[in-house]
Design a protein around this motif. Structure first.
Motif, PDB file in Angstrom:
ATOM      1  N   ALA A   1      -3.875  12.597  -9.791  1.00 53.80           N
ATOM      2  CA  ALA A   1      -4.441  11.785  -8.706  1.00 53.80           C
ATOM      3  C   ALA A   1      -4.587  10.327  -9.167  1.00 53.80           C
ATOM      4  CB  ALA A   1      -5.795  12.352  -8.268  1.00 53.80           C
ATOM      5  N   ARG A   2      -5.038  10.146 -10.395  1.00 54.44           N
ATOM      6  CA  ARG A   2      -5.154   8.778 -10.919  1.00 54.44           C
ATOM      7  C   ARG A   2      -3.785   8.097 -10.947  1.00 54.44           C
ATOM      8  NH1 ARG A   2      -7.775   7.664 -16.761  1.00 54.44           N
ATOM      9  NH2 ARG A   2      -9.687   8.025 -15.591  1.00 54.44           N
ATOM     10  N   ALA A   3      -2.773   8.823 -11.388  1.00 54.27           N
ATOM     11  CA  ALA A   3      -1.423   8.249 -11.440  1.00 54.27           C
ATOM     12  C   ALA A   3      -0.959   7.790 -10.054  1.00 54.27           C
ATOM     13  CB  ALA A   3      -0.447   9.273 -12.030  1.00 54.27           C
ATOM     14  N   LEU A   4      -1.399   8.526  -9.036  1.00 55.61           N
ATOM     15  CA  LEU A   4      -1.021   8.177  -7.651  1.00 55.61           C
ATOM     16  C   LEU A   4      -1.886   7.056  -7.065  1.00 55.61           C
ATOM     17  CD1 LEU A   4      -0.540  11.662  -5.919  1.00 55.61           C
ATOM     18  CD2 LEU A   4       1.232   9.910  -6.199  1.00 55.61           C
ATOM     19  N   GLY A   5      -2.915   6.642  -7.808  1.00 53.67           N
ATOM     20  CA  GLY A   5      -3.872   5.682  -7.237  1.00 53.67           C
ATOM     21  C   GLY A   5      -4.840   6.364  -6.290  1.00 53.67           C
TER      22      GLY A   5
ATOM     23  N   ASP B   1       0.810  -1.223   0.000  1.00 50.76           N
ATOM     24  CA  ASP B   1       0.000   0.000   0.000  1.00 50.76           C
ATOM     25  C   ASP B   1       0.846   1.278   0.000  1.00 50.76           C
ATOM     26  OD1 ASP B   1      -2.547   1.183   0.112  1.00 50.76           O
ATOM     27  OD2 ASP B   1      -2.196   1.677   2.233  1.00 50.76           O
ATOM     28  N   VAL B   2       2.140   1.171   0.249  1.00 49.25           N
ATOM     29  CA  VAL B   2       2.960   2.391   0.234  1.00 49.25           C
ATOM     30  C   VAL B   2       3.339   2.715  -1.219  1.00 49.25           C
ATOM     31  CG1 VAL B   2       3.912   1.867   2.539  1.00 49.25           C
ATOM     32  CG2 VAL B   2       5.270   1.362   0.500  1.00 49.25           C
ATOM     33  N   TRP B   3       3.749   3.969  -1.402  1.00 48.28           N
ATOM     34  CA  TRP B   3       4.168   4.392  -2.735  1.00 48.28           C
ATOM     35  C   TRP B   3       5.654   4.089  -2.938  1.00 48.28           C
ATOM     36  CZ3 TRP B   3       0.158   6.747  -0.230  1.00 48.28           C
ATOM     37  CH2 TRP B   3      -0.995   7.021  -0.970  1.00 48.28           C
ATOM     38  N   ILE B   4       6.082   4.216  -4.187  1.00 50.02           N
ATOM     39  CA  ILE B   4       7.508   4.163  -4.533  1.00 50.02           C
ATOM     40  C   ILE B   4       7.748   5.391  -5.402  1.00 50.02           C
ATOM     41  CG2 ILE B   4       9.287   2.908  -5.831  1.00 50.02           C
ATOM     42  CD1 ILE B   4       7.598   0.333  -5.294  1.00 50.02           C
TER      43      ILE B   4
END
Ligand code: GUN
Ligand code: ZN
Length: 430
Positions: free
Chosen positions: A365-369, A219-222
């Motif tokens: 926002a979509r790119a970030l999920g 669930d974390v970003w990279i």
């Protein structure tokens, strides 16, 4: 509940921009959008809700900055022959200072204020390799109520003392920071991003460790950098001769997946774009930075044709401005030039003002999920929004007064706008 009556800019399910000339935005007690649309249609339902009337103003979603470096505020405008000397001569020396909690805290607070002044309500930002820099950013974002995703920058080789970290400890620190900060904040708005600086400054062991953390914490970003500069790409080829491309290095270590955001992504071929798409990873396009450092032009036409997720970013301090208007304008210039230079057979891809705006809000926002959470004013989104004054300067007043449709209005704002247009920035918490 509270409500705002003004012109309302939002995006429909297809990503098309919609302007309610006389619109109403209703925010519920939890800070979520309860309704957004035409005032005449909605008013009877919300007649008892206290309503601020803002004639002549436009309410729009808060902007989303997909890639920025908060520790590089004081590096903005540092000239260099290209990325690598810029890192060596300006960026690494400045980042050394973030070992100090006090310096980190003061810069983080300034950075948050600067985002707000420019209408940015969500940002994915690098910290430095120092744990203090991460804690300072999360604390400042928590106080402000801003949605910030950040992480400790990992770099255990090919960078100087003072910013270089130690493999084992860097992974231990990353995991404990994930546990301490991810999903925290008054509305759960703080997010952690596993942050390899870029493949040349990370050893195999460090890359492998980050890949393991990415699998353990899906669930974390990279966030990282890829294919920005031709000298950098040649260096990666030397360091990772077995990989098909720079992007493929990250993939081999499990660092290419949903919620991974790769800054620049300029010098890609079709196989790279297909890989990015297959992994649901996203590119952060940084046009002012790419122009300033002479890195090259992102190909918007190929990205769109191959359905590769992408959105806009400031990349301060390689980038020259926090203002989304400046980033959108630079992206427009790039979209025009790349369509001309990329081969005879290809369709031109000049970005429209609506597309540019989408790429810096709902598209980012979509790119970030985070679609349906931020970047738009649809029911259920966080009520992070900006109140724009299209008459902020005499020239803007004159030019926007002559706009005959939405595209003309947005284009006038993009071309002539800056922080003076942002009259207020509202967060879901305020
Ligand atoms: N590649 C590795 N580090 C950096 C950075 O700080 N800025 C940019 N633009 N590219 C990078
Ligand atoms: Zn960057």
């Amino acid at each position: 509940m509270s409500a705002y009556r003004a012109s309302l800019l939002r995006f429909d399910a297809a990503g098309s921009a919609v302007l309610d000339t006389d619109g109403l935005l209703v925010v519920d007690a939890a800070g979520k959008v309860a309704a957004a649309g035409d005032f005449a249609q909605l008013k009877s339902q919300f007649v008892h809700v206290p309503t601020q009337h803002l004639p002549g103003r436009i309410i729009a979603p808060g902007f989303v900055d997909l890639h920025v470096h908060y520790p590089q505020i004081d590096v903005i405008g540092s000239p260099a022959d290209g990325l690598l000397p810029w890192l060596e001569n300006y960026t690494f020396p400045e980042e050394k200072r973030f070992v100090a909690q006090e310096y980190s805290a003061q810069t983080a607070t300034f950075f948050i204020a600067e985002l707000m002044r420019n209408g940015v309500t969500t940002a994915l930002t690098f910290a430095t390799s120092h744990v203090a820099s991460v804690n300072a950013m999360f604390k400042a974002a928590d106080v402000a109520g801003l949605r910030i995703i950040t992480g400790k920058c990992l770099q255990d080789r090919n960078c100087p003392d003072g910013v270089r970290d130690e493999t084992e400890q860097s992974l231990i620190d990353t995991e404990s920071l994930i546990q301490q900060w991810h999903g925290k904040g008054t509305r759960g708005q703080l997010g952690y991003a596993i942050t390899p600086r870029f493949a040349p400054t990370c050893s195999d062991a460090q890359m492998r460790g980050m890949g393991e953390l990415a699998a353990k914490y899906p669930d974390v970003w990279i966030q990282s950098h890829v294919s920005e500069n031709v000298d950098e790409i040649a260096w990666v080829k030397e360091l990772y001769p077995q990989d098909a491309s720079y992007l493929a290095v990250y993939d081999r270590f499990g660092l290419l997946r949903h919620k991974s955001i790769y800054a620049h992504s300029i010098h890609f071929d079709d196989a790279d774009r297909a890989l990015m798409k297959a992994r649901s990873a996203a590119a952060a396009v940084c046009p002012t930075s790419n122009l300033f450092l002479g890195s090259g032009n992102f190909d918007f036409a190929d990205a769109a044709n191959q359905n590769m997720l992408h959105g806009l970013a400031s990349d301060v301090g390689g980038g020259t401005s926090f203002s989304p208007f400046k980033n959108m304008l630079a992206a427009y210039y790039v979209s025009r030039s790349s369509s001309r230079t990329s081969g005879l057979a290809k369709q031109a891809m000049t970005l429209s003002p609506e597309q540019l705006w989408w790429l810096h809000s709902a598209g980012a926002a979509r790119a970030l999920g985070l679609e349906g959470v931020v970047g738009n004013l649809q029911i259920g989104c966080d009520a992070d929004f900006v109140i724009l004054n299209p008459q902020a300067t005499p020239l803007l007043a004159r030019r926007t007064g002559r706009a005959e449709n939405l595209a003309e209005l947005l284009f006038a704002l993009i071309v002539l706008g800056d922080d003076r247009v942002i009259e207020q920035t509202h967060l879901a918490t305020s």
